[in-house]
Design a protein around this motif. Sequence first.
Motif, PDB file in Angstrom:
ATOM      1  N   GLY A 280      37.047  53.570  32.661  1.00  0.00           N
ATOM      2  CA  GLY A 280      38.171  54.011  31.837  1.00  0.00           C
ATOM      3  C   GLY A 280      39.297  53.011  31.694  1.00  0.00           C
ATOM      4  N   HIS A 281      39.080  51.735  32.031  1.00  0.00           N
ATOM      5  CA  HIS A 281      40.116  50.728  31.842  1.00  0.00           C
ATOM      6  C   HIS A 281      39.861  49.970  30.549  1.00  0.00           C
ATOM      7  CE1 HIS A 281      40.406  51.495  36.142  1.00  0.00           C
ATOM      8  NE2 HIS A 281      41.661  51.144  36.012  1.00  0.00           N
ATOM      9  N   ALA A 282      40.799  50.100  29.614  1.00  0.00           N
ATOM     10  CA  ALA A 282      40.649  49.366  28.361  1.00  0.00           C
ATOM     11  C   ALA A 282      40.727  47.872  28.642  1.00  0.00           C
ATOM     12  CB  ALA A 282      41.743  49.776  27.389  1.00  0.00           C
ATOM     13  N   VAL A 283      39.797  47.102  28.100  1.00  0.00           N
ATOM     14  CA  VAL A 283      39.805  45.650  28.299  1.00  0.00           C
ATOM     15  C   VAL A 283      40.300  44.999  27.026  1.00  0.00           C
ATOM     16  CG1 VAL A 283      38.413  43.621  28.792  1.00  0.00           C
ATOM     17  CG2 VAL A 283      37.896  45.796  29.923  1.00  0.00           C
ATOM     18  N   TYR A 284      41.398  44.247  27.127  1.00  0.00           N
ATOM     19  CA  TYR A 284      41.953  43.616  25.933  1.00  0.00           C
ATOM     20  C   TYR A 284      41.378  42.228  25.740  1.00  0.00           C
ATOM     21  CZ  TYR A 284      45.260  47.328  27.071  1.00  0.00           C
ATOM     22  OH  TYR A 284      45.816  48.506  27.415  1.00  0.00           O
ATOM     23  N   ARG A 285      41.102  41.577  26.829  1.00  0.00           N
ATOM     24  CA  ARG A 285      40.692  40.187  26.677  1.00  0.00           C
ATOM     25  C   ARG A 285      40.145  39.636  27.989  1.00  0.00           C
ATOM     26  NH1 ARG A 285      44.468  36.090  23.498  1.00  0.00           N
ATOM     27  NH2 ARG A 285      43.474  34.121  24.079  1.00  0.00           N
ATOM     28  N   ILE A 286      39.059  38.879  27.920  1.00  0.00           N
ATOM     29  CA  ILE A 286      38.553  38.147  29.074  1.00  0.00           C
ATOM     30  C   ILE A 286      38.252  36.735  28.617  1.00  0.00           C
ATOM     31  CG2 ILE A 286      36.708  37.911  30.797  1.00  0.00           C
ATOM     32  CD1 ILE A 286      36.332  40.843  30.805  1.00  0.00           C
ATOM     33  N   GLU A 287      38.814  35.755  29.321  1.00  0.00           N
ATOM     34  CA  GLU A 287      38.519  34.378  28.898  1.00  0.00           C
ATOM     35  C   GLU A 287      38.475  33.457  30.106  1.00  0.00           C
ATOM     36  OE1 GLU A 287      41.653  33.003  26.389  1.00  0.00           O
ATOM     37  OE2 GLU A 287      43.218  33.506  27.833  1.00  0.00           O
TER      38      GLU A 287
END
Lengths: 375, 310
Positions: free
Chosen positions: B283-290
């Motif tokens: 349930g954790h929204a992921v905005y960005r992974i880089e």
Amino acid sequence: MQRVIELVRKEFRQLRRDRQMMPMMLVAPVIQLIVFAFAISTDIRNLPVAVCDMDRTASSRDLIRELTSSEYFRLIGRFDRHGDADRWLDEGRASVIIIVPRGFERDLKSGDTADLQVLLDGSDPNTATVAMSYLSRLIQSRSVRILSDRSIRSGRVAASSPSITAETRTWYNPTLASALFMVPGAMCVIIGMSATIATALAIVREREIGTMEQLIVTPLQSWELMLGKTLPYLAVGMVNMAAILIANALIFHVPVRGSLTLLLALGGVFLIASLYLGLLISTLSRTQQQAMLTAFFFLMPNFLLSGFMFPIANMPQVLQWATTLLPLRYFLVMVRGIFLKGSGFSEMTDQFWPLTIITVAIGVVAVSRFQKRLD
Amino acid sequence: MMPPAIACVDLVRRFGTFTAVDRITLQAHVGSVFGFLGPNGSGKSTTIRMLCGLLAPTSGQAIVDGIDVARDPESVKRRIGYMSQKFSLYEDLTVRENLEFYGGIYGIGRRGRRARIDETLERTDLTDNPDTLVRELSVGVRQRLALGGALLHRPRILFLDEPTSGVDPISRRRFWSLIHELTAEGATILVTTHYMDEAEQCDRIALIRSGKLVADGSPADLKRELMPWPILSIDCANPFEALDIIARTPGVRDAALYGVHIHAVVEDTAVADALRTALEASGHAVYRIEGVAATLEDVFVAAAEGDADA
Ligand SMILES: Nc1ncnc2c1ncn2[C@@H]1O[C@H](COP(=O)(O)OP(=O)(O)OP(=O)(O)O)[C@@H](O)[C@H]1O
Ligand SMILES: [Mg+2]
């Protein structure tokens, strides 16, 4: 030497700026002198007296008037029954009770010995002894024999203290003569104490707030640092001594019979001993509070054993030996000599050399312990 | 080759049974900025104090400008400037009085002293308040004064123990430009700091933990040696809770908060997909992974948390 001057200049700058230290160092000695001279005074004044006159004759009234009209005693009440005496003493209202028995005048007139009873509150043995000697002198002057039922109370003093008559002459002071004895002694105690505490605190304070760390990383030598931290307090000590001498001249009028220069010069030597002691204490303490406590630990024996308050000759032998280590002991004798007897230096070599030797000894220990290091 | 300006050889300092500095060996070259990093209580200040001759080493050697500190501490003291972690000038003197005093202690003559003080005030940006009592100064200004006090006698070697703690970012930047100026003039500076942006500016860094040297080298070396794994920066909802989930995901070696993001040290950048799945499943929204380059902070955290006997 340049660095020592810089240190001294800095120390004075800080002293001048410190609103607490400055008055404490200059005014406090004078106040202490006044407190010492008055509070530890062995004179008595206006001691409360209660009277039980069972004779009620002209002679008894005369006697009572004479005894209570002196400045030493103050009549605060009368009572009739002999048994009430306890109450007056127990409640602390009276320190002295004078009881004139029935038949006092008759005995006087018939040439018999007239009796008189005096009760003293012995809970303060000093006052009791002095009061007793005053009273007996007053009574003797009327050639009346006292029944010495000197029920000195409260158990601390033996009921029939045999020393009373023996000490009469020593303690008797018709005027405020104890100032004569107290002022020179108080001066010695005060300048020594202030110098020791001021030096110890000045050094420990720098260590406590961290400024010592910065000093240690400079090329300053240990001896320079030591001189720089003690010289200012030697100057302050000399000023203290002068202030006390001036206060004495204005308030107590104890004459300085000997040489003032000699007095100041010896004061310098004694101050150096006191400064070294302060330096030594600073090497034993981490915080200012510790330094204060350590200072008191060292200074307390000075009060009690130096001869300032109690004559050394009356102390147990072991303590008498211990007193030979106290710089104050020697200084005290010399100062009293200069003040009261007008002694010159040639009469003081017995005091001067021990003082010098002890000063050097304290100095050697203090300087060897005083390291320019953090640990 | 020139001998190092500062060197420790197996330096040890014990307090009772506690070993504050445990066999530290390091070298700082002439004209360099040497950064000394480590968690609180790791022994940085203790090491500096031994180098300055304030504390005697239990064993080992401290050598400054070729001189053994234990053998000749006074010669060393003439050559160094020291700014202690705790402010250690006089609060009841003014800025100028403090500098005058130390100028005198360092034997700068009366005539030269005035000019030297003015120059120092100028350098440390203190010309506005030379006659203010130090007690009334803010932390930042005090630190500049402390630096001025350490510079006054123009030492070739400077020890600065957390010179910028409590100093605002603009003043810190100025502080560091002065540090670079000084090294350009040939001074050697050993500095401790807890700021990673400052550590990045050092020519060489030593990392210590519990009194032991953990790593030693240029910032780039340290990143390469201590952080051979790629790093992912993750921007997601509820980073505090997410941290736990990320740390438990297979392929993640370590995870730590980094501002509002999470930095995860991973074995392979491909772990990113697994992370996204795991986070979204909980349930954790992921905005960005880089993928990001390792920073010194990553290195520092990894090294500081490593097992104590590494
Ligand atoms: N004089 C001392 N006596 C006993 N222990 C000490 C003493 N000085 C330092 N210590 C201990 O040695 C350890 C290292 O201290 P040090 O001040 O060198 O750490 P540091 O790395 O400078 O930490 P910080 O980042 O907090 O400044 C600490 O645990 C400290 O408590
Ligand atoms: Mg520290």
